[in-house]
Design an enzyme around this catalytic site. Structure first.
Site, PDB file in Angstrom:
ATOM      1  N   ASP A   8       0.972  -1.154  -0.011  1.00 16.43           N
ATOM      2  CA  ASP A   8      -0.031   0.091  -0.226  1.00 16.43           C
ATOM      3  C   ASP A   8       0.941   1.337  -0.020  1.00 16.43           C
ATOM      4  O   ASP A   8       1.987   1.149   0.294  1.00 16.43           O
ATOM      5  CB  ASP A   8      -0.891   0.057   1.389  1.00 16.43           C
ATOM      6  CG  ASP A   8      -1.465   1.148   1.601  1.00 16.43           C
ATOM      7  OD1 ASP A   8      -2.176   1.628   0.694  1.00 16.43           O
ATOM      8  OD2 ASP A   8      -1.677   1.947   2.461  1.00 16.43           O
ATOM      9  N   ASP A  10      -0.282   5.216   0.933  1.00 18.11           N
ATOM     10  CA  ASP A  10      -0.738   6.016   2.034  1.00 18.11           C
ATOM     11  C   ASP A  10      -0.646   5.499   3.356  1.00 18.11           C
ATOM     12  O   ASP A  10      -1.455   4.786   3.574  1.00 18.11           O
ATOM     13  CB  ASP A  10      -1.932   6.818   1.914  1.00 18.11           C
ATOM     14  CG  ASP A  10      -1.826   7.732   0.359  1.00 18.11           C
ATOM     15  OD1 ASP A  10      -0.891   8.251   0.092  1.00 18.11           O
ATOM     16  OD2 ASP A  10      -2.897   7.733  -0.407  1.00 18.11           O
ATOM     17  N   GLY A  50     -10.159   6.623  -1.268  1.00 19.46           N
ATOM     18  CA  GLY A  50     -10.315   7.483  -2.371  1.00 19.46           C
ATOM     19  C   GLY A  50     -10.693   8.844  -2.274  1.00 19.46           C
ATOM     20  O   GLY A  50     -11.708   9.359  -1.630  1.00 19.46           O
ATOM     21  N   GLY A  51      -9.600   9.760  -2.793  1.00 19.46           N
ATOM     22  CA  GLY A  51      -9.859  11.034  -2.530  1.00 19.46           C
ATOM     23  C   GLY A  51     -11.461  11.789  -3.075  1.00 19.46           C
ATOM     24  O   GLY A  51     -11.914  12.670  -2.326  1.00 19.46           O
ATOM     25  N   ALA A  80      -7.002  19.971  -8.713  1.00 13.54           N
ATOM     26  CA  ALA A  80      -6.245  20.949  -7.757  1.00 13.54           C
ATOM     27  C   ALA A  80      -5.636  20.362  -6.642  1.00 13.54           C
ATOM     28  O   ALA A  80      -4.239  20.765  -6.594  1.00 13.54           O
ATOM     29  CB  ALA A  80      -7.385  22.084  -7.622  1.00 13.54           C
ATOM     30  N   ASN A 124      -0.177  10.362  -8.001  1.00  9.00           N
ATOM     31  CA  ASN A 124       0.478  10.585  -6.360  1.00  9.00           C
ATOM     32  C   ASN A 124       1.588   9.443  -6.167  1.00  9.00           C
ATOM     33  O   ASN A 124       2.399   9.599  -5.578  1.00  9.00           O
ATOM     34  CB  ASN A 124      -0.775  10.588  -5.401  1.00  9.00           C
ATOM     35  CG  ASN A 124      -1.608  11.584  -5.589  1.00  9.00           C
ATOM     36  OD1 ASN A 124      -1.443  12.747  -5.926  1.00  9.00           O
ATOM     37  ND2 ASN A 124      -2.836  11.253  -5.038  1.00  9.00           N
TER      38      ASN A 124
END
Length: 237
Positions: A8, A10, A50-51, A80, A124
């Site tokens: 993973d 993050d 998830g963002g 952004a 990312n």
């Protein structure tokens, strides 16, 4: 016998979550929104993986908007936020967690295949790996499975199944490294054994479904893989 390690990102490779939080807040400010995610709220929001999904959940529960407007806003804000986050990573804001570099290098030297399975988006991942390992990251990590490549994010097993498919290996030949209850559930659902490492934002997660739980990444070493091959029941260290 374990022949591949699936990481993973993050909270596992690096303590990224607070930088994600700061990037979200900066994106809100750029958009003229008065939203602010403090640490306590963000810890709660991290239960949604998830963002984009996290943003949509926040809007639905705390700042309701018509669906079409919410969809468009989420797209703009997430783009952004990603730009702000990757800029910070390139500037060196996020080092790998202590012990990760040594573990990755030792695993690669031992001939183990390394992979990524994460809910975060591809830019990312690649930015963090390039910041940490330079151009070598492509040789170190044979497979990348990202959240925007699958239909369902963790705790669904989709992203781990994608990694296994790309590796062309059975789950029994791999081990996952995770830090959250959603991540552990995802890996276990894909049939993987899991080493869980506690992290800043998921310190209170129930990781008991993992095969092995460690306090930090400094305790990761190749001897653990032989131990996992012998392991019967999950345990906590």
């Amino acid at each position: 016998m374990i022949s591949a390690i699936i990481f993973d990102v993050d909270g596992t490779l690096a303590e990224t979550e607070d930088q994600h939080r700061l990037a979200f807040n900066a994106a809100f400010e750029q958009a003229g929104l008065d939203w602010h995610w403090d640490e306590a709220l963000y810890r709660e929001l991290l239960q949604v993986t998830g963002g984009k999904e996290r943003l949509m959940h926040f809007i639905a529960t705390r700042a309701p908007l018509p669906q079409a407007e919410a969809d468009a806003l989420v797209g703009r804000l997430h783009a952004a936020k990603t730009a702000l986050y990757t800029e910070a990573v390139r500037a060196g804001a996020i080092p790998l967690r202590p012990g990760i570099t040594e573990f990755v290098e030792a695993a690669a030297a031992a001939g183990l295949t390394l992979a990524i399975a994460t809910t975060t988006s591809l830019p990312n991942i690649t930015t963090l790996l390039e910041s940490a390992f330079g151009a070598r990251w492509r040789a170190l990590f044979a497979v990348i499975a990202a959240g925007d490549m699958v239909a369902h994010k963790k705790p669904s097993p989709d992203v781990y199944q994608l990694a296994l498919d790309k590796l062309d290996l059975p789950a029994a030949a791999c081990v996952a490294i995770e830090d959250s209850s959603n991540g552990v559930a995802s890996a276990r659902a894909a049939g993987l054994r899991v080493i869980a490492v506690r992290s800043l934002y998921t310190s209170g997660d129930d990781l008991s479904a993992a095969t092995l739980v460690l306090a930090d990444c400094q305790n990761l070493d190749l001897a653990l893989l032989a131990e996992l091959d012998r392991a019967g029941l999950p345990r906590t260290a």
